[in-house]
Motif scaffolding. Structure first.
Motif, PDB file in Angstrom:
ATOM      1  N   ALA B 225      37.743  40.293  39.949  1.00 28.40           N
ATOM      2  CA  ALA B 225      36.847  41.356  39.491  1.00 28.40           C
ATOM      3  C   ALA B 225      35.752  40.810  38.583  1.00 28.40           C
ATOM      4  O   ALA B 225      34.708  41.436  38.415  1.00 28.40           O
ATOM      5  N   ASP B 226      35.979  39.654  38.007  1.00 30.45           N
ATOM      6  CA  ASP B 226      34.991  39.075  37.101  1.00 30.45           C
ATOM      7  C   ASP B 226      34.051  38.091  37.782  1.00 30.45           C
ATOM      8  O   ASP B 226      33.204  37.489  37.133  1.00 30.45           O
ATOM      9  N   MET B 227      34.200  37.926  39.090  1.00 27.19           N
ATOM     10  CA  MET B 227      33.377  36.943  39.802  1.00 27.19           C
ATOM     11  C   MET B 227      31.862  37.170  39.651  1.00 27.19           C
ATOM     12  O   MET B 227      31.114  36.200  39.541  1.00 27.19           O
ATOM     13  N   PRO B 228      31.372  38.434  39.632  1.00 24.52           N
ATOM     14  CA  PRO B 228      29.925  38.609  39.456  1.00 24.52           C
ATOM     15  C   PRO B 228      29.414  37.920  38.196  1.00 24.52           C
ATOM     16  O   PRO B 228      28.376  37.266  38.223  1.00 24.52           O
ATOM     17  N   ASN B 277      31.708  46.247  29.041  1.00 26.21           N
ATOM     18  CA  ASN B 277      32.149  46.360  27.661  1.00 26.21           C
ATOM     19  C   ASN B 277      33.128  45.253  27.263  1.00 26.21           C
ATOM     20  O   ASN B 277      34.115  45.489  26.587  1.00 26.21           O
ATOM     21  N   ARG B 278      32.879  44.045  27.724  1.00 23.12           N
ATOM     22  CA  ARG B 278      33.745  42.930  27.338  1.00 23.12           C
ATOM     23  C   ARG B 278      32.880  41.745  26.974  1.00 23.12           C
ATOM     24  O   ARG B 278      31.891  41.477  27.632  1.00 23.12           O
ATOM     25  N   PRO B 279      33.256  41.025  25.905  1.00 21.37           N
ATOM     26  CA  PRO B 279      32.467  39.837  25.571  1.00 21.37           C
ATOM     27  C   PRO B 279      32.658  38.743  26.628  1.00 21.37           C
ATOM     28  O   PRO B 279      33.691  38.698  27.296  1.00 21.37           O
ATOM     29  N   LEU B 280      31.655  37.889  26.750  1.00 20.92           N
ATOM     30  CA  LEU B 280      31.702  36.815  27.752  1.00 20.92           C
ATOM     31  C   LEU B 280      32.930  35.927  27.550  1.00 20.92           C
ATOM     32  O   LEU B 280      33.571  35.495  28.509  1.00 20.92           O
ATOM     33  N   SER B 281      33.284  35.688  26.278  1.00 18.79           N
ATOM     34  CA  SER B 281      34.425  34.811  25.996  1.00 18.79           C
ATOM     35  C   SER B 281      35.701  35.375  26.619  1.00 18.79           C
ATOM     36  O   SER B 281      36.562  34.637  27.104  1.00 18.79           O
ATOM     37  N   ASN B 282      35.779  36.704  26.636  1.00 17.27           N
ATOM     38  CA  ASN B 282      36.932  37.368  27.214  1.00 17.27           C
ATOM     39  C   ASN B 282      37.028  37.104  28.721  1.00 17.27           C
ATOM     40  O   ASN B 282      38.108  36.934  29.282  1.00 17.27           O
ATOM     41  N   VAL B 283      35.881  37.063  29.363  1.00 17.51           N
ATOM     42  CA  VAL B 283      35.857  36.795  30.801  1.00 17.51           C
ATOM     43  C   VAL B 283      36.328  35.365  31.062  1.00 17.51           C
ATOM     44  O   VAL B 283      37.147  35.106  31.938  1.00 17.51           O
ATOM     45  N   ILE B 284      35.797  34.422  30.269  1.00 18.67           N
ATOM     46  CA  ILE B 284      36.079  33.017  30.518  1.00 18.67           C
ATOM     47  C   ILE B 284      37.494  32.642  30.099  1.00 18.67           C
ATOM     48  O   ILE B 284      38.183  31.914  30.809  1.00 18.67           O
ATOM     49  N   PHE B 285      37.918  33.174  28.941  1.00 15.59           N
ATOM     50  CA  PHE B 285      39.217  32.743  28.451  1.00 15.59           C
ATOM     51  C   PHE B 285      40.353  33.676  28.839  1.00 15.59           C
ATOM     52  O   PHE B 285      41.468  33.533  28.377  1.00 15.59           O
ATOM     53  N   GLY B 286      40.063  34.668  29.659  1.00 13.90           N
ATOM     54  CA  GLY B 286      41.157  35.413  30.252  1.00 13.90           C
ATOM     55  C   GLY B 286      41.475  36.745  29.634  1.00 13.90           C
ATOM     56  O   GLY B 286      40.636  37.368  29.017  1.00 13.90           O
ATOM     57  N   ALA B 287      42.694  37.204  29.809  1.00 12.36           N
ATOM     58  CA  ALA B 287      43.199  38.519  29.421  1.00 12.36           C
ATOM     59  C   ALA B 287      42.918  39.540  30.506  1.00 12.36           C
ATOM     60  O   ALA B 287      43.167  40.705  30.342  1.00 12.36           O
ATOM     61  N   PHE B 288      42.447  39.090  31.643  1.00  8.38           N
ATOM     62  CA  PHE B 288      42.125  40.011  32.720  1.00  8.38           C
ATOM     63  C   PHE B 288      42.595  39.380  34.013  1.00  8.38           C
ATOM     64  O   PHE B 288      42.717  38.172  34.110  1.00  8.38           O
ATOM     65  N   TYR B 444      41.696  45.449  41.798  1.00  6.05           N
ATOM     66  CA  TYR B 444      41.424  44.028  41.638  1.00  6.05           C
ATOM     67  C   TYR B 444      41.926  43.500  40.311  1.00  6.05           C
ATOM     68  O   TYR B 444      42.307  42.349  40.190  1.00  6.05           O
ATOM     69  N   ALA B 445      41.935  44.381  39.298  1.00  8.74           N
ATOM     70  CA  ALA B 445      42.414  43.942  37.992  1.00  8.74           C
ATOM     71  C   ALA B 445      43.937  43.891  37.961  1.00  8.74           C
ATOM     72  O   ALA B 445      44.525  43.398  37.006  1.00  8.74           O
ATOM     73  N   GLY B 446      44.585  44.410  38.996  1.00  4.05           N
ATOM     74  CA  GLY B 446      46.034  44.337  39.078  1.00  4.05           C
ATOM     75  C   GLY B 446      46.746  45.283  38.137  1.00  4.05           C
ATOM     76  O   GLY B 446      47.840  44.993  37.661  1.00  4.05           O
ATOM     77  N   ILE B 447      46.146  46.442  37.865  1.00  2.50           N
ATOM     78  CA  ILE B 447      46.739  47.369  36.911  1.00  2.50           C
ATOM     79  C   ILE B 447      47.075  48.678  37.612  1.00  2.50           C
ATOM     80  O   ILE B 447      46.329  49.157  38.465  1.00  2.50           O
ATOM     81  N   GLU B 448      48.191  49.260  37.203  1.00  7.11           N
ATOM     82  CA  GLU B 448      48.590  50.568  37.707  1.00  7.11           C
ATOM     83  C   GLU B 448      47.546  51.613  37.303  1.00  7.11           C
ATOM     84  O   GLU B 448      46.974  51.544  36.224  1.00  7.11           O
ATOM     85  N   ASN B 449      47.307  52.595  38.179  1.00  2.00           N
ATOM     86  CA  ASN B 449      46.304  53.616  37.874  1.00  2.00           C
ATOM     87  C   ASN B 449      46.953  54.991  37.736  1.00  2.00           C
ATOM     88  O   ASN B 449      47.444  55.560  38.707  1.00  2.00           O
ATOM     89  N   LEU B 450      46.946  55.526  36.527  1.00  2.00           N
ATOM     90  CA  LEU B 450      47.597  56.815  36.270  1.00  2.00           C
ATOM     91  C   LEU B 450      46.865  57.981  36.921  1.00  2.00           C
ATOM     92  O   LEU B 450      47.429  59.059  37.072  1.00  2.00           O
ATOM     93  N   LEU B 451      45.618  57.761  37.287  1.00  3.56           N
ATOM     94  CA  LEU B 451      44.861  58.829  37.938  1.00  3.56           C
ATOM     95  C   LEU B 451      45.586  59.341  39.181  1.00  3.56           C
ATOM     96  O   LEU B 451      45.576  60.527  39.489  1.00  3.56           O
TER      97      LEU B 451
END
Lengths: 102, 479
Positions: B225-228, B277-288, B444-451
């Motif tokens: 999901a972060d490829m763009p 709404n995520r800093p670039l560092s978050n994209v590069i260093f993960g958590a997603f 793509y983020a691999g998270i359950e969707n409560l919707l």
């Protein structure tokens, strides 16, 4: 140390101004672009850095005709650079073509 | 023409080309002028390439300060090779770009970006040995080669991730530490090549390999999901590599083009991160990404409600206002034409139809707009997130087609979710929600969707194109 830095700036004065101003131009040119155009814009910018092909051609022109490794690498570099330029501009054009209707 | 006239002519062409790049990029920022802008920059590029091939004059400043312009005549075999290479690149580039489906554009952009990076890397490989000892030139050569190689191998990985060959993020144990150490080692190695006075080609090829490996290490842990964002970042890397080439040859058109893309690309990357709404560092260093992170453990309450095509058709037919949320699933299923058909059919029945476009819907910002524009959807019907969210409360039916993470309420309600804080389309405000999905698998983020467990939500399972075609047919019988 400071003297060396000053000397470096003095020596490359023209280049440093040039680079600095280009950075600002790049930032200014992109500022405030609607999200809708991000993909084509990225693709267009992608085509423009294909200008690296100019470097590949310069390398080729300065090669000795008997430098086989050089000729092969240079040939490859020109092919890759052309792919970047041609593919980049054509893909961007295809994307933007769709915005023109209506 | 004399060599000095030719030299100045080439300088003029380079100046003109630089202006076309700036104006072209500027015009690409507005839908009305974008196409012309792209063609203008392309024209400048062609002129710059022609001038480089045909005007082969060097400027030498002699010891007494006078300037001599020396014209040289390379062997004809070199010209033949250049023309064959350009012809080959043009044919392959042109046909690939023309033939590729709109849905696959993002990965193609990534591939072309990689080609440019590889071109810059090869220039470094070739220029190294006749510049040993010249620190200034070596800085440009080594940095250009490192950045070009990283951009090349990184783009190839991004390409593989986007076309689905490489599905899950690959995370080595403590990959952030490995990557940082690897990067540091790469630059120390690079510094040695610049300052150490070595002329070993073996070491140069080793550095080349180290840089290629870094590009792979850099991109494999990042989720699809972060490829763009990654592509945009690698795009500015290639720009930087091209600029180093320009520095090496004192070539101004390479410098302008390269730096322009380098800075514009960096800004574009940051803007994209802001949209998520995520800093670039978050994209590069993960958590997603698809690993088993905190978000997966969310307790799921309630049950999934299935819906038949005819029920969906009736619901849509008797609505006043319908909002369609397109996602990557729509693109994969090639359902952009069917959805337009559905939209026109509903409009004929007096239903107001709009499309809600999330800034990162699809695989690239603006991807959905391009796709829907292809099937002739009216530009004014595409409404951006901030404008559509207040309208959703008065919406009778929201039809979610192949979108998942951009409508996941966890982004607002669950601080432990990896996508917490990302602005979403607040579709749960609408009176009814129909979700078309191929299966219950996570996004793509691999998270359950409560919707999907919301009492207002009904699921319409199946391939988007197939399900929507059935829906269109069903609607026709209702008419």
């Amino acid at each position: 140390m400071i003297e060396q830095i000053f000397e470096f700036i003095g020596k490359h004065e023209e280049m440093i101004f040039f680079i600095l101003l280009s950075v600002f131009v790049g930032v200014e040119v992109i500022g405030g672009v609607p999200t809708v155009l991000h993909t084509p814009l990225m693709s267009g910018a992608n085509a423009i850095h294909g200008v690296v092909i100019v470097g590949a051609i310069i390398v080729m022109l300065n090669l000795e005709p008997d430098n086989l490794t050089g000729l092969i690498l240079g040939f490859l570099a020109v092919v890759l650079g052309t792919l970047n330029v041609v593919g980049g501009f054509v893909v961007t054009d295809r994307m933007l073509e769709m915005f023109k209707k209506k | 023409m004399t060599p000095d006239t030719l030299y100045h002519l080439r300088t003029f062409v380079y100046l003109f080309a630089s202006v076309t790049f700036v104006i072209g990029l500027k015009r690409m920022g507005n839908p009305a002028t974008a196409r012309g802008g792209n063609l203008f920059a392309a024209a400048g590029m062609i002129l710059a390439i022609i001038a480089t091939i045909f005007i082969n004059v060097k400027k030498n400043v002699l010891a007494d300060g006078t300037i001599a312009y020396i014209q040289s005549q390379p062997a004809s075999i070199i010209y033949i090779l250049i023309f064959v290479a350009i012809a080959l690149g043009t044919v392959i580039g042109w046909t690939t770009a023309k033939r590729v489906q709109m849905t696959r554009m993002p990965e193609l952009v990534s591939m072309f970006n990689g080609m440019g990076g590889a071109c810059a890397a090869l220039i470094g490989l070739m220029e190294f040995h006749h510049n040993t000892g010249n620190t200034g030139a070596l800085i440009a050569i080594i940095l250009g080669m490192i950045i070009g190689s990283v951009s090349f191998s990184g783009s190839v990985i991004a390409y593989l991730k986007l076309n689905g060959t490489m599905q899950k993020p690959v995370r080595l144990p403590s990959y952030n530490i490995i990557n940082s150490v690897w990067m540091l080692a790469m630059f120390v190695f690079g510094a040695y090549m610049i300052l150490g006075g070595t002329d070993s080609m073996l070491l140069l090829y080793l550095l080349f390999a180290v840089a290629l490996a870094y590009g792979i290490l850099f991109v494999i842990p990042i989720g699809g999901a972060d490829m763009p964002v990654v592509i945009s970042l690698l795009n500015s890397f290639t720009g930087l590599a091209a600029a180093f080439g320009g520095f090496l040859y004192g070539n101004k058109v390479m410098l302008t083009g390269g730096i322009l893309v380098g800075s514009a690309g960096t800004l574009l990357t940051i803007v994209m991160c802001k949209a998520m709404n995520r800093p670039l560092s978050n994209v590069i260093f993960g958590a997603f990404g698809g690993s088993t992170d905190a978000g997966n453990t969310t307790d799921v309450k309630g049950s999934i409600k299935d819906m038949s095509v005819s029920d969906a058709a009736v619901l849509l037919n008797y609505s006043k206002k319908v909002v369609i949320v397109p996602g990557y699933g729509l693109a994969v299923a090639q359902a952009q034409h069917v959805i337009h058909e559905l939209e026109m059919l509903l409009e004929e029945r007096g239903v107001e139809v709009k499309y809600a476009i999330h800034p990162v819907a699809g695989r690239m910002p603006g991807h959905m707009n391009v796709l829907l524009a292809e099937s002739n959807v009216d530009y004014s019907k595409l409404v951006e997130m901030d404008d559509i969210n207040p309208e959703l409360e008065q919406t009778d039916v929201v039809l979610v087609v192949g979108a998942n993470d951009v409508v996941n309420p966890a982004a607002k309600t669950d601080p432990s979710s990896p996508i917490y804080g990302m602005p979403i389309l607040e579709v749960d405000k609408a009176k009814n929600i129909i979700v078309n999905k191929r299966s219950m698998s996570a996004g793509y983020a691999g998270i359950e969707n409560l919707l999907f467990y919301n009492p207002k939500t009904s699921m319409l399972f199946g391939d988007a194109k197939k399900a929507l075609s059935e829906l269109v047919n069903e609607l026709k019988t209702l008419g």
